[in-house]
Design a protein around this motif. Structure first.
Motif, mmCIF file in Angstrom:
data_model
loop_
_atom_site.group_PDB
_atom_site.id
_atom_site.type_symbol
_atom_site.label_atom_id
_atom_site.label_comp_id
_atom_site.label_asym_id
_atom_site.label_seq_id
_atom_site.Cartn_x
_atom_site.Cartn_y
_atom_site.Cartn_z
ATOM 1 N N LEU A 113 0.892 -1.169 -0.080
ATOM 2 C CA LEU A 113 -0.004 -0.068 -0.020
ATOM 3 C C LEU A 113 0.830 1.224 0.035
ATOM 4 O O LEU A 113 0.369 2.089 -0.462
ATOM 5 N N SER A 114 2.034 0.929 0.372
ATOM 6 C CA SER A 114 2.802 2.275 0.586
ATOM 7 C C SER A 114 3.636 2.506 -0.668
ATOM 8 O O SER A 114 4.946 2.322 -0.710
ATOM 9 N N ARG A 115 3.134 2.828 -1.689
ATOM 10 C CA ARG A 115 3.507 2.764 -3.132
ATOM 11 C C ARG A 115 4.567 3.613 -3.333
ATOM 12 O O ARG A 115 5.485 3.439 -4.283
ATOM 13 N N SER A 116 4.797 4.781 -2.688
ATOM 14 C CA SER A 116 5.857 5.601 -2.979
ATOM 15 C C SER A 116 7.096 5.700 -1.814
ATOM 16 O O SER A 116 7.734 6.465 -2.038
ATOM 17 N N LEU A 117 6.889 4.485 -1.132
ATOM 18 C CA LEU A 117 7.970 4.510 0.082
ATOM 19 C C LEU A 117 9.599 4.519 -0.323
ATOM 20 O O LEU A 117 10.279 5.215 0.065
ATOM 21 N N VAL A 118 9.612 3.809 -1.437
ATOM 22 C CA VAL A 118 11.139 3.441 -1.892
ATOM 23 C C VAL A 118 11.570 4.777 -2.398
ATOM 24 O O VAL A 118 12.849 5.113 -2.263
ATOM 25 N N ALA A 119 11.026 5.374 -3.074
ATOM 26 C CA ALA A 119 11.184 6.912 -3.879
ATOM 27 C C ALA A 119 11.383 7.810 -2.789
ATOM 28 O O ALA A 119 12.193 8.541 -2.896
ATOM 29 N N LEU A 120 10.433 7.756 -2.000
ATOM 30 C CA LEU A 120 10.392 8.865 -0.536
ATOM 31 C C LEU A 120 11.672 8.580 -0.057
ATOM 32 O O LEU A 120 12.271 9.542 0.510
ATOM 33 N N GLU A 121 12.055 7.543 0.582
ATOM 34 C CA GLU A 121 13.524 7.337 1.157
ATOM 35 C C GLU A 121 14.627 7.508 0.403
ATOM 36 O O GLU A 121 15.364 8.242 0.849
ATOM 37 N N LYS A 122 14.764 7.356 -0.985
ATOM 38 C CA LYS A 122 15.627 7.804 -1.726
ATOM 39 C C LYS A 122 15.859 9.423 -1.752
ATOM 40 O O LYS A 122 16.912 9.779 -1.386
ATOM 41 N N VAL A 123 14.809 10.177 -1.951
ATOM 42 C CA VAL A 123 14.704 11.663 -1.935
ATOM 43 C C VAL A 123 15.139 12.177 -0.667
ATOM 44 O O VAL A 123 15.847 13.226 -0.428
ATOM 45 N N LEU A 124 14.571 11.568 0.551
ATOM 46 C CA LEU A 124 15.006 11.972 1.893
ATOM 47 C C LEU A 124 16.444 11.903 2.152
ATOM 48 O O LEU A 124 17.314 12.661 2.417
ATOM 49 N N LYS A 125 16.902 10.600 1.505
ATOM 50 C CA LYS A 125 18.585 10.441 2.032
ATOM 51 C C LYS A 125 19.350 11.548 1.048
ATOM 52 O O LYS A 125 20.298 11.912 1.506
ATOM 53 N N GLU A 126 18.888 11.594 -0.311
ATOM 54 C CA GLU A 126 19.537 12.473 -1.090
ATOM 55 C C GLU A 126 19.636 14.106 -0.571
ATOM 56 O O GLU A 126 20.664 14.710 -0.944
ATOM 57 N N ASN A 127 18.450 14.519 0.211
ATOM 58 C CA ASN A 127 18.439 15.712 0.546
ATOM 59 C C ASN A 127 18.663 15.921 2.156
ATOM 60 O O ASN A 127 18.663 16.986 2.800
ATOM 61 N N LYS A 128 19.256 14.664 2.866
ATOM 62 C CA LYS A 128 19.698 14.617 4.176
ATOM 63 C C LYS A 128 18.819 15.025 5.218
ATOM 64 O O LYS A 128 18.948 15.966 5.959
ATOM 65 N N ILE A 129 17.494 14.730 4.760
ATOM 66 C CA ILE A 129 16.255 14.891 5.752
ATOM 67 C C ILE A 129 16.165 13.557 6.660
ATOM 68 O O ILE A 129 16.083 12.777 5.980
ATOM 69 N N ALA A 130 15.980 13.941 7.716
ATOM 70 C CA ALA A 130 16.006 12.751 8.811
ATOM 71 C C ALA A 130 14.650 11.883 8.583
ATOM 72 O O ALA A 130 13.507 12.599 8.376
ATOM 73 N N PHE A 131 14.761 10.656 8.692
ATOM 74 C CA PHE A 131 13.517 9.889 8.499
ATOM 75 C C PHE A 131 13.627 8.588 9.477
ATOM 76 O O PHE A 131 14.818 8.188 9.666
ATOM 77 N N TYR A 132 12.417 8.125 9.802
ATOM 78 C CA TYR A 132 12.443 6.593 10.328
ATOM 79 C C TYR A 132 11.428 5.929 9.751
ATOM 80 O O TYR A 132 10.073 6.398 9.695
ATOM 81 N N ILE A 133 11.685 4.638 9.392
ATOM 82 C CA ILE A 133 10.682 3.873 8.715
ATOM 83 C C ILE A 133 10.110 2.748 9.799
ATOM 84 O O ILE A 133 11.125 2.017 10.122
ATOM 85 N N GLN A 134 8.878 2.491 9.830
ATOM 86 C CA GLN A 134 8.382 1.517 10.886
ATOM 87 C C GLN A 134 7.224 0.724 10.156
ATOM 88 O O GLN A 134 6.201 1.338 9.706
ATOM 89 N N LYS A 135 7.412 -0.612 10.246
ATOM 90 C CA LYS A 135 6.318 -1.440 9.607
ATOM 91 C C LYS A 135 5.099 -1.191 10.720
ATOM 92 O O LYS A 135 5.121 -1.016 11.843
ATOM 93 N N THR A 136 3.872 -1.262 9.982
ATOM 94 C CA THR A 136 2.725 -0.973 10.865
ATOM 95 C C THR A 136 2.491 -2.308 11.813
ATOM 96 O O THR A 136 2.670 -3.410 11.367
ATOM 97 N N HIS A 137 2.076 -1.701 13.073
ATOM 98 C CA HIS A 137 2.106 -2.594 14.088
ATOM 99 C C HIS A 137 1.275 -2.182 15.121
ATOM 100 O O HIS A 137 0.914 -1.023 15.192
ATOM 101 N N ASP A 138 0.760 -2.971 15.960
ATOM 102 C CA ASP A 138 0.238 -2.603 17.253
ATOM 103 C C ASP A 138 -1.151 -1.935 17.295
ATOM 104 O O ASP A 138 -1.442 -0.992 18.008
ATOM 105 N N TRP A 139 -1.963 -2.378 16.458
ATOM 106 C CA TRP A 139 -3.335 -2.031 16.078
ATOM 107 C C TRP A 139 -4.154 -2.633 16.928
ATOM 108 O O TRP A 139 -4.150 -3.943 17.384
ATOM 109 N N THR A 140 -5.163 -1.778 17.531
ATOM 110 C CA THR A 140 -6.007 -2.362 18.486
ATOM 111 C C THR A 140 -7.431 -1.863 18.014
ATOM 112 O O THR A 140 -7.714 -0.854 17.269
#
Length: 402
Positions: free
Chosen positions: A254-281
């Motif tokens: 469902l996160s169809r732009s995740l790979v592209a977003l990660e690449k852009v953030l790395k290139e622009n040195k913008i801090a990010f953290y990726i977490q698998k969806t979990h702990d839903w109640t």
């Protein structure tokens, strides 16, 4: 004073909070030859596991197994843990920040990336320091809702997005005025979290993000995104700021732009953290339960979201359920459940008094009776099940004041 001077080393230590800050405190204790006998956590799903080779136990078991133990608090919501410990008869606790403030944590390995560890430590230090100096009005985290629209259709969305039949963007000028008003009432905000829906459904999201990053009372701006939308180049340029952190939830395909977003953030040195969806109640249902005062009080005490302050259309709420249920008119107008940031004719001094009461003295929210609750030990459900029709609810057209 350091932990090593306060702790009875013969009794050992239990660290309250089985997260990365707890892991850092473990390493700090180990360096000083202080024995950590256990971690403890309100999330029962973490119990019966081991962290750094040490067991994680449920809080009611602390005195059962370790009647004379020293308890060190690692979590940011320290005020809730202190009340919990005192209710258990444990009055001798220590704030973990006293040891990790000057600790060189970079040389150790943790369960999360080092960038996230740094973020978590800075948050814990700021939150615990402000708890220990209660004369300030301090907010750990404020969700700023910039849109009701989302690019996903998660049936069990805890922010109630599937109830919005005609979702709209929130007016940007109004949001900025509300931020100005809120910042006049508080001394410091650890972080503003830009959320929706999906915040990048609003084409002007970057303007809001820049305003938040420019606010001197704010330490961090965290953008919560589901990895479905790649920000435009001009938006990325504005977000190249040390205050900004992307928190990306990975929903798989469902996160169809995740790979592209990660690449852009790395290139622009913008801090990010990726977490698998979990702990839903199962906390996305709006339904009046007719609980007793005692039952709602207990629900509120156990809630993991009661300090997730939410700014939405001129009102500051204690949690996203209360905010969105009120915005949807799915509950009556419970005036005690929010602070009206747009109040006219009320002095700043009076508003600060109202704010303190709202932050510190509420036994529970009236909206709690319409919520299933969000306890750390609630059973988990399958996350992100897609449902393309909206959910029904009873709308309070009169919005009577209660």
């Amino acid at each position: 004073m350091s932990l090593s001077k306060k702790i009875n080393k013969r009794n050992g230590v239990v660290i309250f909070g089985a997260g990365v800050v707890g892991e850092v405190i473990f390493e700090a204790c180990k360096m000083k030859h202080i024995s950590v006998v256990a971690f403890t956590d309100n999330n029962i799903n973490k119990c019966s596991q081991k962290i750094k080779g040490v067991p994680v136990i449920y809080p009611p078991e602390i005195l059962k197994f370790y009647p004379s133990v020293n308890v060190i608090i690692s979590v940011s919501d320290i005020q809730d843990v202190v009340k919990q410990l005192e209710g258990m008869g444990i009055v001798d606790w220590l704030a973990g920040v006293e040891e990790i403030r000057n600790f060189d944590f970079y040389q150790y390995e943790y369960s999360k990336p080092i960038e996230f560890v740094e973020y978590a430590i800075n948050t814990a230090i700021l939150c615990q320091d402000n708890f220990l100096t209660p004369d300030k009005i301090f907010l750990r985290s404020v969700d700023v809702v910039n849109t009701e629209r989302c690019s996903l259709q998660c049936r069990d969305c805890s922010n109630l997005m599937r109830y919005y039949k005609n979702p709209k963007d929130i007016n940007l000028n109004e949001i900025i005025k509300d931020i100005d008003s809120l910042c006049k009432l508080v001394d410091e905000i650890n972080e503003f979290r830009v959320i929706g829906g999906e915040p990048f459904m609003n084409a002007e999201a970057h303007i809001l993000i820049k305003r938040l990053a420019d606010e001197p009372k704010v330490k961090k701006v965290v953008i919560y995104t589901n990895g479905t939308i790649l920000p435009r180049p001009e938006q990325i340029e504005i977000m190249r700021n040390k205050k900004i952190l992307f928190f990306i939830t990975d929903y798989g395909y469902l996160s169809r732009s995740l790979v592209a977003l990660e690449k852009v953030l790395k290139e622009n040195k913008i801090a990010f953290y990726i977490q698998k969806t979990h702990d839903w109640t199962d906390c996305s249902v709006i339904n009046k339960h007719n609980r007793t005062i005692t039952e709602n009080d207990s629900l509120f005490i156990k809630c993991c979201s009661k300090n997730t302050y939410t700014l939405l259309k001129g009102k500051l709420y204690r949690c996203p359920f209360s905010a969105n249920a009120d915005n949807l008119r799915a509950v009556p107008n419970f005036v005690g459940d929010y602070v009206d940031i747009r109040s006219r004719g009320v002095t700043v001094k009076k508003m600060k008094k109202i704010m303190r009461h709202f932050l510190l003295d509420l036994p529970f929210l009236s909206a709690c009776d319409y919520c299933n609750g969000r306890s750390f030990d609630d059973p988990e459900i399958i996350p992100a099940v897609q449902q393309f029709d909206t959910r029904d609810y009873v709308e309070y057209f009169e919005k009577e004041k209660i």
